[in-house]
Design a protein around this motif. Structure first.
Motif, PDB file in Angstrom:
ATOM      1  N   ASP A 151       0.819  -1.220   0.000  1.00  0.00           N
ATOM      2  CA  ASP A 151       0.000   0.000   0.000  1.00  0.00           C
ATOM      3  C   ASP A 151       0.854   1.273   0.000  1.00  0.00           C
ATOM      4  N   ALA A 152       2.194   1.098  -0.037  1.00  0.00           N
ATOM      5  CA  ALA A 152       3.162   2.205  -0.123  1.00  0.00           C
ATOM      6  C   ALA A 152       3.116   3.142   1.077  1.00  0.00           C
ATOM      7  N   LYS A 153       2.554   2.685   2.204  1.00  0.00           N
ATOM      8  CA  LYS A 153       2.501   3.530   3.403  1.00  0.00           C
ATOM      9  C   LYS A 153       3.707   3.327   4.311  1.00  0.00           C
ATOM     10  N   LEU A 154       4.352   2.157   4.182  1.00  0.00           N
ATOM     11  CA  LEU A 154       5.495   1.850   5.039  1.00  0.00           C
ATOM     12  C   LEU A 154       6.699   1.439   4.201  1.00  0.00           C
ATOM     13  N   LEU A 155       7.877   1.723   4.755  1.00  0.00           N
ATOM     14  CA  LEU A 155       9.142   1.244   4.206  1.00  0.00           C
ATOM     15  C   LEU A 155       9.803   0.387   5.276  1.00  0.00           C
ATOM     16  N   ALA A 156      10.198  -0.831   4.918  1.00  0.00           N
ATOM     17  CA  ALA A 156      10.904  -1.711   5.859  1.00  0.00           C
ATOM     18  C   ALA A 156      12.384  -1.731   5.519  1.00  0.00           C
ATOM     19  N   THR A 157      13.223  -1.681   6.560  1.00  0.00           N
ATOM     20  CA  THR A 157      14.671  -1.828   6.386  1.00  0.00           C
ATOM     21  C   THR A 157      15.154  -2.951   7.306  1.00  0.00           C
ATOM     22  N   ALA A 158      15.794  -3.964   6.708  1.00  0.00           N
ATOM     23  CA  ALA A 158      16.327  -5.110   7.468  1.00  0.00           C
ATOM     24  C   ALA A 158      17.837  -4.953   7.558  1.00  0.00           C
ATOM     25  N   SER A 159      18.382  -5.204   8.743  1.00  0.00           N
ATOM     26  CA  SER A 159      19.772  -4.808   8.983  1.00  0.00           C
ATOM     27  C   SER A 159      20.611  -5.873   9.676  1.00  0.00           C
ATOM     28  N   ALA A 160      21.926  -5.669   9.543  1.00  0.00           N
ATOM     29  CA  ALA A 160      22.894  -6.489  10.277  1.00  0.00           C
ATOM     30  C   ALA A 160      22.863  -6.198  11.775  1.00  0.00           C
ATOM     31  N   ASP A 161      22.124  -5.172  12.199  1.00  0.00           N
ATOM     32  CA  ASP A 161      22.016  -4.877  13.641  1.00  0.00           C
ATOM     33  C   ASP A 161      20.941  -5.734  14.328  1.00  0.00           C
ATOM     34  N   HIS A 162      20.423  -6.751  13.620  1.00  0.00           N
ATOM     35  CA  HIS A 162      19.457  -7.733  14.128  1.00  0.00           C
ATOM     36  C   HIS A 162      18.012  -7.225  14.132  1.00  0.00           C
TER      37      HIS A 162
END
Length: 317
Positions: free
Chosen positions: A228-239
């Motif tokens: 729905d383009a309302k959220l952006l997810a970022t997955a990281s090496a910081d767990h």
């Protein structure tokens, strides 16, 4: 819920698969967390998995092959293989109707493949290992990001590179995502930064800088817009996985629970759930609004680095 009949599997409405460094691909019952099928992938680790738009195939990207597996049967062998890359294939995706596929690799190339024909139809040369490639919703531009920090727009109509950007020097671009309405594109890099651009309406290769987020203190391994383009997810090496409000790019939620690097994430079609994959050998299903883990998927015995989720109905022709 699942049964075997003449080699056919009764398909769940939600298709969920994970893979990684233990040389297996696992299919899961999303609601229960039960693994109902395991494919041995002897050749290499699996870098990416994706379902074809018609939900008939699971596609795996390894080193250096791209392989198609039947979703609806228990056949352990690939039904077809696409060979042409020289080393790790790092990304795979499909044109909307599933007629062709695009890939990128550490061999410095972005490639296009006709699903119904052997061999590679087009190959675009980059200056370094390519980590990520996405297809613009207009279906005629690919956007790639590489280890040397370059973003390139490949115009499939003119068969050339129409735009080149270097947002943060030589910091490797790890992941690119584009909103389904085609208005915004985000690139995430090894320094934990996200660069957001507004795309031109007429000239879609025009990138107007919109925002920069210092999202994590270390590598971002995957970024993705919710459907729905309302959220952006970022997955990281910081767990962690962080969820950002696209409206003003404020932090909405931080998903904590993984014990090691989070390599991949995929939203459900309704944007209410997200699945994540981690080096801690576990995949997790999260409730986006609550920020809580709803289900864990355990069974891999090495890092889980990719996840594929398809819970939408096949497109009606």
């Amino acid at each position: 819920f699942f049964f075997f009949q003449s080699g056919l599997l009764r398909m769940p409405s939600v298709l969920l698969a994970t893979a990684g460094y233990d040389h297996t691909i696992r299919f899961w019952e999303a609601p229960s967390g039960i693994c109902y099928r395991t494919i041995q992938y002897a050749d290499s680790q699996v870098n990416k998995v994706e379902f074809s738009p018609d939900r008939q195939f699971l596609v795996s990207a390894g080193n250096p092959h791209v392989r198609f597996f039947d979703v609806a049967t228990n056949n352990p062998n690939p039904v077809t293989s696409f060979d042409g890359h020289k080393t790790n294939v790092t990304s795979v995706g499909f044109q909307r109707d599933g007629n062709w596929m695009y890939t990128c690799s550490e061999d410095h190339t972005v490639k296009i493949w006709d699903i119904r024909a052997p061999g590679c139809q087009r190959s675009y040369e980059c200056t370094g290992p390519v980590n990520t490639v996405v297809l613009h919703p207009n279906q005629v531009e690919l956007i790639s990001g590489d280890q040397n920090g370059n973003i390139r727009v490949w115009d499939l109509t003119s068969n050339s590179c129409s735009r080149e950007l270097v947002p943060d020097g030589e910091a490797a671009v790890r992941s690119i995502t584009i909103a389904q309405d085609g208005t915004k594109v985000v690139a995430a890099n090894n320094r934990g930064k996200c660069f957001i651009w507004k795309l031109g309406e007429r000239d879609t290769s025009q990138f107007d800088p919109l925002q920069r987020i210092d999202a994590h203190k270390t590598y971002i391994l995957k970024c993705c817009f919710s459907p729905d383009a309302k959220l952006l997810a970022t997955a990281s090496a910081d767990h962690t996985v962080k969820l950002w409000n696209v409206k003003d790019f404020s932090l909405f939620k931080t998903l904590t629970g993984h014990q090691r690097w989070v390599w991949d994430c995929a939203f459900a079609a309704d944007s209410a759930y997200i699945v994540t994959a981690s080096s801690d050998q576990v995949a997790r299903l999260w409730d986006v609004n609550q920020g809580e883990t709803m289900r864990t998927y355990t069974g891999h015995n090495k890092a889980v680095v990719c996840v594929a989720l398809n819970d939408s109905s096949p497109e009606k022709k």
